[in-house]
Motif scaffolding. Structure first.
Motif, PDB file in Angstrom:
ATOM      1  N   TYR A 118       0.814  -1.281   0.086  1.00 21.83           N
ATOM      2  CA  TYR A 118       0.037  -0.134   0.079  1.00 21.83           C
ATOM      3  C   TYR A 118       0.940   1.104   0.071  1.00 21.83           C
ATOM      4  O   TYR A 118       0.473   2.001  -0.707  1.00 21.83           O
ATOM      5  N   GLY A 119       1.997   1.267   0.696  1.00 18.09           N
ATOM      6  CA  GLY A 119       2.799   2.285   1.008  1.00 18.09           C
ATOM      7  C   GLY A 119       3.472   2.590  -0.633  1.00 18.09           C
ATOM      8  O   GLY A 119       3.670   3.738  -0.864  1.00 18.09           O
ATOM      9  N   MET A 120       3.943   1.641  -1.250  1.00 21.99           N
ATOM     10  CA  MET A 120       4.543   1.767  -2.564  1.00 21.99           C
ATOM     11  C   MET A 120       3.657   2.425  -3.357  1.00 21.99           C
ATOM     12  O   MET A 120       3.815   3.378  -4.217  1.00 21.99           O
ATOM     13  N   MET A 121       2.257   1.697  -3.471  1.00 17.93           N
ATOM     14  CA  MET A 121       1.357   2.434  -4.219  1.00 17.93           C
ATOM     15  C   MET A 121       1.098   3.742  -4.061  1.00 17.93           C
ATOM     16  O   MET A 121       0.947   4.584  -5.338  1.00 17.93           O
ATOM     17  N   LEU A 122       1.041   4.153  -2.605  1.00 19.00           N
ATOM     18  CA  LEU A 122       0.818   5.616  -2.384  1.00 19.00           C
ATOM     19  C   LEU A 122       1.917   6.360  -2.893  1.00 19.00           C
ATOM     20  O   LEU A 122       1.500   7.503  -3.515  1.00 19.00           O
ATOM     21  N   LEU A 123       3.042   6.141  -2.829  1.00 16.10           N
ATOM     22  CA  LEU A 123       4.166   6.935  -3.343  1.00 16.10           C
ATOM     23  C   LEU A 123       4.008   6.959  -4.835  1.00 16.10           C
ATOM     24  O   LEU A 123       4.359   8.119  -5.635  1.00 16.10           O
ATOM     25  N   GLU A 124       3.553   6.112  -5.538  1.00 12.03           N
ATOM     26  CA  GLU A 124       3.567   6.063  -7.033  1.00 12.03           C
ATOM     27  C   GLU A 124       2.366   7.295  -7.403  1.00 12.03           C
ATOM     28  O   GLU A 124       2.200   8.032  -8.403  1.00 12.03           O
ATOM     29  N   MET A 125       1.205   7.291  -6.668  1.00 11.08           N
ATOM     30  CA  MET A 125       0.183   7.962  -6.669  1.00 11.08           C
ATOM     31  C   MET A 125       0.574   9.662  -6.511  1.00 11.08           C
ATOM     32  O   MET A 125       0.404  10.412  -7.355  1.00 11.08           O
ATOM     33  N   VAL A 126       1.743   9.697  -5.587  1.00 12.47           N
ATOM     34  CA  VAL A 126       2.188  11.108  -5.190  1.00 12.47           C
ATOM     35  C   VAL A 126       3.051  11.553  -6.236  1.00 12.47           C
ATOM     36  O   VAL A 126       3.080  12.596  -6.927  1.00 12.47           O
ATOM     37  N   GLY A 127       4.009  10.625  -6.921  1.00 13.71           N
ATOM     38  CA  GLY A 127       5.040  10.973  -7.723  1.00 13.71           C
ATOM     39  C   GLY A 127       4.607  10.746  -9.398  1.00 13.71           C
ATOM     40  O   GLY A 127       4.959  11.404 -10.321  1.00 13.71           O
ATOM     41  N   CYS A 128       3.181  10.104  -9.384  1.00 14.35           N
ATOM     42  CA  CYS A 128       2.722  10.143 -10.579  1.00 14.35           C
ATOM     43  C   CYS A 128       3.735   9.396 -11.649  1.00 14.35           C
ATOM     44  O   CYS A 128       3.906   9.702 -12.744  1.00 14.35           O
ATOM     45  N   ARG A 129       4.408   8.506 -11.192  1.00 13.45           N
ATOM     46  CA  ARG A 129       5.403   7.658 -12.034  1.00 13.45           C
ATOM     47  C   ARG A 129       5.527   6.349 -11.023  1.00 13.45           C
ATOM     48  O   ARG A 129       5.170   6.187  -9.891  1.00 13.45           O
ATOM     49  N   LYS A 130       6.313   5.307 -11.795  1.00 12.50           N
ATOM     50  CA  LYS A 130       6.841   4.271 -11.135  1.00 12.50           C
ATOM     51  C   LYS A 130       7.994   4.744 -10.143  1.00 12.50           C
ATOM     52  O   LYS A 130       8.685   5.612 -10.194  1.00 12.50           O
ATOM     53  N   ASN A 131       7.834   3.894  -8.899  1.00  9.81           N
ATOM     54  CA  ASN A 131       8.881   4.218  -7.956  1.00  9.81           C
ATOM     55  C   ASN A 131      10.180   4.163  -8.384  1.00  9.81           C
ATOM     56  O   ASN A 131      11.070   4.973  -8.110  1.00  9.81           O
ATOM     57  N   LYS A 132      10.640   3.274  -9.270  1.00  6.36           N
ATOM     58  CA  LYS A 132      11.974   3.081  -9.873  1.00  6.36           C
ATOM     59  C   LYS A 132      11.883   3.340 -11.272  1.00  6.36           C
ATOM     60  O   LYS A 132      11.542   2.452 -11.867  1.00  6.36           O
TER      61      LYS A 132
END
Length: 270
Positions: free
Chosen positions: A164-178
């Motif tokens: 859930y946390g990794m998904m949340l960061l992708e929502m914030v950044g509007c991009r894949k985390n890596k």
């Protein structure tokens, strides 16, 4: 359609029977299923806006051109958290999803989120906090560290919290985390980039249109960074996640560094 299923299908039937009893606003409703020989399918309610990933990973999308407002993103974050909390706390047996990611979050006509795809889900007793798995399950980029190695801790409902946390960061950044395609080296791994900026009190360099948007972004990021702590015991439970999402931004503390920094001598992000 489900493929590569093993066994005589009894586990599939048991899973359908359990998921079929789930009734929650933020979990997609199972309408029916098919089990005929090796052909097995699940039929869910139709979700006209499709999955979350197409709104945050669109080729025309970027942190400066968002298809979803920050207010909508906040509501989606709340909805998914409530859905996961229900799976962990609201059923007779705890349901661990093991594949929380934007692709599995479907949006109705009002952009209300509903969790879907229980193909990797595991049922367990609420009395048992530790889950036994023979192999890691989930999608790369969202799998909690303990699913790869027990050196990080035991597998539990906290593994869903990590996803859930990794998904949340992708929502914030509007991009894949890596994203190796990112031109600036320090921004390739988004969780580390945003953690460093928040720890140093810097602006997030994201697009904000309304008053309060930056506050939403910071709150979602702080909650996400708590959720992706490598040690499962340091991650909040989903009820605590909901409390954090509802709390004032000023009351939230930035967590410790959640991961091994890419600045270490190896130069690798582990």
């Amino acid at each position: 359609m489900l493929e590569h299923l093993k066994g005589n299908g009894q586990e599939f039937i048991n899973e359908v029977a359990t998921i079929g009893r789930i009734h929650h606003f933020h979990i997609v409703r199972l309408l029916g299923f098919c089990s005929e020989g090796t052909r097995r399918a699940l039929v869910y309610e139709f979700m006209p806006n499709g999955s979350l990933e197409k709104f945050i990973f669109s080729k025309t999308n970027s942190s400066s051109h968002r298809q979803l407002s920050w207010e909508k993103l906040k509501k989606i974050a709340f909805g998914v958290a409530r859905g996961v909390e229900y799976l962990h706390q609201g059923c007779n047996q705890r349901i661990l999803h093991f594949d929380i990611k934007p692709h599995n979050i479907l949006l109705d006509h009002n952009f209300q989120p509903k969790i879907s795809d229980f193909g990797l889900a595991k049922l367990c007793s609420k009395d048992i906090s530790i889950v036994s798995l023979t192999a890691a399950r989930g999608t790369a980029g969202y799998i909690a560290p303990e699913l790869f190695s027990r050196n990080f801790g035991e597998v539990s409902y906290k593994s869903d919290v990590y996803s859930y946390g990794m998904m949340l960061l992708e929502m914030v950044g509007c991009r894949k985390n890596k994203d190796p395609a990112v031109e600036i080296q320090s921004q390739i791994y988004f969780p580390e980039w945003i953690y460093n900026r928040m720890r140093q009190g810097q602006e997030l360099c994201l697009e904000f249109e309304e008053d309060g948007d930056e506050g939403i972004a910071r709150k979602l990021a702080i909650v996400a960074l708590w959720c992706i702590q490598w040690n499962p015991t340091e991650r909040p439970s989903m009820p605590i996640v909901l409390q954090m999402l509802e709390a004032d931004l000023q009351s939230l503390e930035i967590p410790p560094m959640p991961f091994v920094s890419s600045d270490v001598e190896t130069g690798a992000i582990n």
